[in-house]
Design a protein around this motif. Sequence first.
Motif, PDB file in Angstrom:
ATOM      1  N   GLU A  49      -0.149   0.917 -17.206  1.00 37.18           N
ATOM      2  CA  GLU A  49      -0.091   2.082 -17.619  1.00 37.18           C
ATOM      3  C   GLU A  49      -0.305   2.459 -19.068  1.00 37.18           C
ATOM      4  OE1 GLU A  49      -1.087   4.434 -15.386  1.00 37.18           O
ATOM      5  OE2 GLU A  49      -0.758   3.246 -13.723  1.00 37.18           O
ATOM      6  N   GLY A  50      -1.324   2.981 -19.346  1.00 38.61           N
ATOM      7  CA  GLY A  50      -1.600   3.594 -21.073  1.00 38.61           C
ATOM      8  C   GLY A  50      -0.728   1.391 -22.093  1.00 38.61           C
ATOM      9  N   THR A  51      -0.705   1.955 -22.292  1.00 38.09           N
ATOM     10  CA  THR A  51       0.101   1.174 -22.794  1.00 38.09           C
ATOM     11  C   THR A  51       1.117   0.453 -22.628  1.00 38.09           C
ATOM     12  OG1 THR A  51       1.258   2.749 -24.950  1.00 38.09           O
ATOM     13  CG2 THR A  51      -1.040   1.366 -25.355  1.00 38.09           C
ATOM     14  N   ARG A  52       2.142   1.085 -21.975  1.00 38.72           N
ATOM     15  CA  ARG A  52       3.542   0.574 -21.667  1.00 38.72           C
ATOM     16  C   ARG A  52       3.003  -0.789 -19.726  1.00 38.72           C
ATOM     17  NH1 ARG A  52       6.385   5.527 -19.363  1.00 38.72           N
ATOM     18  NH2 ARG A  52       7.860   4.907 -21.374  1.00 38.72           N
ATOM     19  N   PRO A  53       3.547  -1.516 -20.137  1.00 37.11           N
ATOM     20  CA  PRO A  53       3.228  -2.593 -19.052  1.00 37.11           C
ATOM     21  C   PRO A  53       4.803  -2.204 -18.040  1.00 37.11           C
ATOM     22  CG  PRO A  53       4.391  -3.827 -20.825  1.00 37.11           C
ATOM     23  CD  PRO A  53       4.026  -2.500 -21.008  1.00 37.11           C
ATOM     24  N   MET A  54       4.202  -2.230 -16.657  1.00 32.52           N
ATOM     25  CA  MET A  54       5.688  -1.858 -16.133  1.00 32.52           C
ATOM     26  C   MET A  54       5.026  -2.795 -14.064  1.00 32.52           C
ATOM     27  SD  MET A  54       5.904   1.827 -15.113  1.00 32.52           S
ATOM     28  CE  MET A  54       4.368   2.347 -14.554  1.00 32.52           C
ATOM     29  N   LEU A  55       6.495  -3.485 -14.399  1.00 30.81           N
ATOM     30  CA  LEU A  55       6.567  -4.405 -13.044  1.00 30.81           C
ATOM     31  C   LEU A  55       6.952  -4.100 -11.532  1.00 30.81           C
ATOM     32  CD1 LEU A  55       8.687  -7.286 -14.806  1.00 30.81           C
ATOM     33  CD2 LEU A  55       6.444  -7.592 -14.252  1.00 30.81           C
ATOM     34  N   ILE A  56       5.936  -3.914 -11.487  1.00 28.81           N
ATOM     35  CA  ILE A  56       6.004  -2.672  -9.486  1.00 28.81           C
ATOM     36  C   ILE A  56       6.565  -4.005  -8.733  1.00 28.81           C
ATOM     37  CG2 ILE A  56       4.962  -1.108  -8.639  1.00 28.81           C
ATOM     38  CD1 ILE A  56       3.758  -0.775 -11.178  1.00 28.81           C
ATOM     39  N   GLU A  57       7.187  -4.071  -7.052  1.00 31.20           N
ATOM     40  CA  GLU A  57       7.416  -4.687  -6.539  1.00 31.20           C
ATOM     41  C   GLU A  57       6.462  -3.654  -5.169  1.00 31.20           C
ATOM     42  OE1 GLU A  57      10.406  -5.442  -2.607  1.00 31.20           O
ATOM     43  OE2 GLU A  57      10.757  -4.325  -4.611  1.00 31.20           O
ATOM     44  N   ILE A  58       5.158  -4.376  -5.139  1.00 29.48           N
ATOM     45  CA  ILE A  58       4.165  -4.566  -3.498  1.00 29.48           C
ATOM     46  C   ILE A  58       4.921  -4.920  -2.753  1.00 29.48           C
ATOM     47  CG2 ILE A  58       2.030  -5.111  -3.095  1.00 29.48           C
ATOM     48  CD1 ILE A  58       0.855  -4.449  -5.565  1.00 29.48           C
ATOM     49  N   GLN A  59       5.219  -4.507  -0.990  1.00 31.10           N
ATOM     50  CA  GLN A  59       5.315  -4.767  -0.075  1.00 31.10           C
ATOM     51  C   GLN A  59       4.542  -4.440   1.112  1.00 31.10           C
ATOM     52  OE1 GLN A  59       8.546  -2.459   1.362  1.00 31.10           O
ATOM     53  NE2 GLN A  59      10.551  -3.327  -0.009  1.00 31.10           N
ATOM     54  N   ALA A  60       4.410  -5.476   1.930  1.00 31.62           N
ATOM     55  CA  ALA A  60       3.472  -5.703   2.938  1.00 31.62           C
ATOM     56  C   ALA A  60       4.067  -5.887   4.420  1.00 31.62           C
ATOM     57  CB  ALA A  60       1.662  -6.809   2.237  1.00 31.62           C
ATOM     58  N   LEU A  61       3.107  -5.475   5.101  1.00 36.53           N
ATOM     59  CA  LEU A  61       3.692  -5.592   6.897  1.00 36.53           C
ATOM     60  C   LEU A  61       2.681  -5.467   7.222  1.00 36.53           C
ATOM     61  CD1 LEU A  61       6.625  -6.150   8.289  1.00 36.53           C
ATOM     62  CD2 LEU A  61       6.018  -3.684   9.122  1.00 36.53           C
ATOM     63  N   VAL A  62       2.169  -7.435   7.641  1.00 35.41           N
ATOM     64  CA  VAL A  62       1.429  -7.611   9.243  1.00 35.41           C
ATOM     65  C   VAL A  62       2.280  -7.879  10.360  1.00 35.41           C
ATOM     66  CG1 VAL A  62      -0.766  -9.321   9.508  1.00 35.41           C
ATOM     67  CG2 VAL A  62       0.673  -8.549   7.013  1.00 35.41           C
ATOM     68  N   CYS A  63       1.446  -7.430  11.258  1.00 35.41           N
ATOM     69  CA  CYS A  63       2.627  -7.163  12.823  1.00 35.41           C
ATOM     70  C   CYS A  63       1.435  -7.481  13.581  1.00 35.41           C
ATOM     71  CB  CYS A  63       2.780  -6.850  13.315  1.00 35.41           C
ATOM     72  SG  CYS A  63       2.789  -5.138  13.118  1.00 35.41           S
ATOM     73  N   PRO A  64       1.417  -8.386  14.908  1.00 35.44           N
ATOM     74  CA  PRO A  64       0.537  -7.964  15.829  1.00 35.44           C
ATOM     75  C   PRO A  64      -0.662  -6.394  16.570  1.00 35.44           C
ATOM     76  CG  PRO A  64       1.257  -9.841  16.270  1.00 35.44           C
ATOM     77  CD  PRO A  64       2.276  -9.437  15.097  1.00 35.44           C
ATOM     78  N   THR A  65      -1.234  -6.410  16.816  1.00 39.29           N
ATOM     79  CA  THR A  65      -1.651  -4.683  17.276  1.00 39.29           C
ATOM     80  C   THR A  65      -1.681  -4.919  18.731  1.00 39.29           C
ATOM     81  OG1 THR A  65      -3.520  -3.275  17.379  1.00 39.29           O
ATOM     82  CG2 THR A  65      -3.953  -6.275  17.643  1.00 39.29           C
ATOM     83  N   ASN A  66      -1.481  -3.823  19.125  1.00 35.18           N
ATOM     84  CA  ASN A  66      -1.178  -3.431  20.638  1.00 35.18           C
ATOM     85  C   ASN A  66      -2.648  -3.013  20.943  1.00 35.18           C
ATOM     86  OD1 ASN A  66       1.800  -4.547  20.743  1.00 35.18           O
ATOM     87  ND2 ASN A  66       2.659  -2.546  19.761  1.00 35.18           N
ATOM     88  N   PHE A  67      -3.243  -2.434  19.946  1.00 36.14           N
ATOM     89  CA  PHE A  67      -4.574  -1.894  20.743  1.00 36.14           C
ATOM     90  C   PHE A  67      -5.981  -2.717  20.044  1.00 36.14           C
ATOM     91  CE2 PHE A  67      -1.606   1.005  18.660  1.00 36.14           C
ATOM     92  CZ  PHE A  67      -1.466   1.490  19.614  1.00 36.14           C
ATOM     93  N   GLY A  68      -6.989  -2.092  20.303  1.00 39.45           N
ATOM     94  CA  GLY A  68      -8.359  -3.101  20.466  1.00 39.45           C
ATOM     95  C   GLY A  68      -8.587  -2.760  19.208  1.00 39.45           C
ATOM     96  N   MET A  69      -8.720  -2.498  18.044  1.00 38.14           N
ATOM     97  CA  MET A  69      -8.929  -2.045  16.392  1.00 38.14           C
ATOM     98  C   MET A  69      -7.480  -1.721  15.936  1.00 38.14           C
ATOM     99  SD  MET A  69     -11.415  -1.542  14.410  1.00 38.14           S
ATOM    100  CE  MET A  69     -12.397  -0.812  15.877  1.00 38.14           C
ATOM    101  N   PRO A  70      -7.483  -3.230  14.942  1.00 35.74           N
ATOM    102  CA  PRO A  70      -6.052  -2.885  14.359  1.00 35.74           C
ATOM    103  C   PRO A  70      -5.723  -1.651  13.519  1.00 35.74           C
ATOM    104  CG  PRO A  70      -7.953  -4.834  13.668  1.00 35.74           C
ATOM    105  CD  PRO A  70      -8.263  -4.316  14.903  1.00 35.74           C
ATOM    106  N   ARG A  71      -4.725  -1.419  13.476  1.00 32.75           N
ATOM    107  CA  ARG A  71      -4.569  -0.100  12.091  1.00 32.75           C
ATOM    108  C   ARG A  71      -3.671  -1.044  10.778  1.00 32.75           C
ATOM    109  NH1 ARG A  71       0.261   4.006  13.143  1.00 32.75           N
ATOM    110  NH2 ARG A  71      -0.962   6.006  11.622  1.00 32.75           N
ATOM    111  N   ARG A  72      -4.633   0.195   9.836  1.00 33.34           N
ATOM    112  CA  ARG A  72      -4.558  -0.517   8.539  1.00 33.34           C
ATOM    113  C   ARG A  72      -4.010   0.726   7.540  1.00 33.34           C
ATOM    114  NH1 ARG A  72      -5.775  -4.340  10.183  1.00 33.34           N
ATOM    115  NH2 ARG A  72      -7.908  -5.889   9.847  1.00 33.34           N
TER     116      ARG A  72
END
Length: 454
Positions: free
Chosen positions: A297-320
């Motif tokens: 961010e500008g001149t400042r480096p930052m360590l950030i955590e990114i989380q993801a959750l992937v699970c089987p869908t219950n619908f015909g169109m998967p949700r994002r």
Amino acid sequence: MPKHKSVFVCQDCGYESNGWLGKCPACNNWNTFTEEIQSAGINSKKDSILFDVKPVNINDIQIESEERYLTGIKEMDRVLGGGIVKGSLVLVGGDPGIGKSTLILQICDTVKIDSKIIYVSGEESIKQIKIRADRLGVRNSNLLMVSETNFKAIEALSENENPALIIVDSIQTMFKDELSSAPGSVSQVREITSGLMRIAKTKNIAIFIVGHVTKEGALAGPRVLEHMVDTVLYFEGERHLSYRVLRAVKNRFGSTNEIGIFEMKDAGLIEVENPSMMMLSGRTESVPGSVIVSSLEGTRPMLIEIQALVCPTNFGMPRRMATGIDYNRITLLMAVLEKRVGMQLHNYDAYVNVVGGLKIDEPACDLGVVAAIASSFRNRPVDLSTVLIGEVGLTGEVRAINQIDKRVIEAARIGFKNCVVPAGNIKAIKQIKEIKDINIRPVENVVEALSILL
């Protein structure tokens, strides 16, 4: 006598019409037109004024160094580009209750100014401000409080008191007698901001304006308001969370890429000088779908955590779903995983979240997003001591990024042991002398990176 005419003005964008319209043709919003009375002078040759204007050669213009006041708050000085410039007009916007008035009041106490500071409040009485000042520990003897909404009072104060800094809280409560429209309307906000700009430039007084925001998060009033001022600051964050982010979206005297991070406590806003540790606090060990990326961010480096959750869908169109990162970018990266890695994600819901409420808009975090989704899909955790850096292309390649040295140095400083980087940056990394006790793992494509991580 001047003639008066009635015009209808959109309160969202400032579009003017001779008659009332249900839908604004400029911003497409409904029921935003209000009637305002304007006076029009009689055009004649006698009313015209001839100005004796002479252009100046650019080589003859003498530049003087900008005189700045240090606010005493490092995060604020960082965002402003080194302090408050004399004669500048700064607009501070944010959601109600986010802490705008608290931040401004703290600046009034810590700013390095020996002259008078006038705080003009149109929303609170001076006793209410005094209660908050006592809670924040504000004791500046040069700070003068005024509860007033008439713009003429501000003009009189600038003449009689000759202050170095004026605070107007907020611009939507101020009004001019000459205008028949209500306070907060487009014409009132535009005219008062123009008057404040004239005071700032002619008398060399720094002025801070506090502004409200709309439901969409944009500053209330006409868009011309942001074009008139020198600096526009947004105070962001969830009002129910303790962390706040101060971001410059316009700055004529500094960079617009810098951010300041604060934490809201009982004693006011406290600076967060080490945001990386803040973002990583509370991280769960050995859980699939969690990775650490290095963002800038500008001149400042930052360590950030990114989380993801992937699970089987219950619908015909998967949700994002994506929070803190562009939804379209997530869809693109998931398509890369399906095509280049062979992960069958078309029957799975995917949820991606940036921890801490920050928003990431740079492609250097692509590799972290890909690894988080793959980790959750395969149910295999990524090593806790690993940082991921890199942009992912549509062919699955990991592309080089800018300012890799600052990102890697920040990861080593925090104590991470491994850093996965693009192979195109390895030459620049070898020239960094500050890196110690961190293992650099260059990768050329997504398949190679996932084979190392999972």
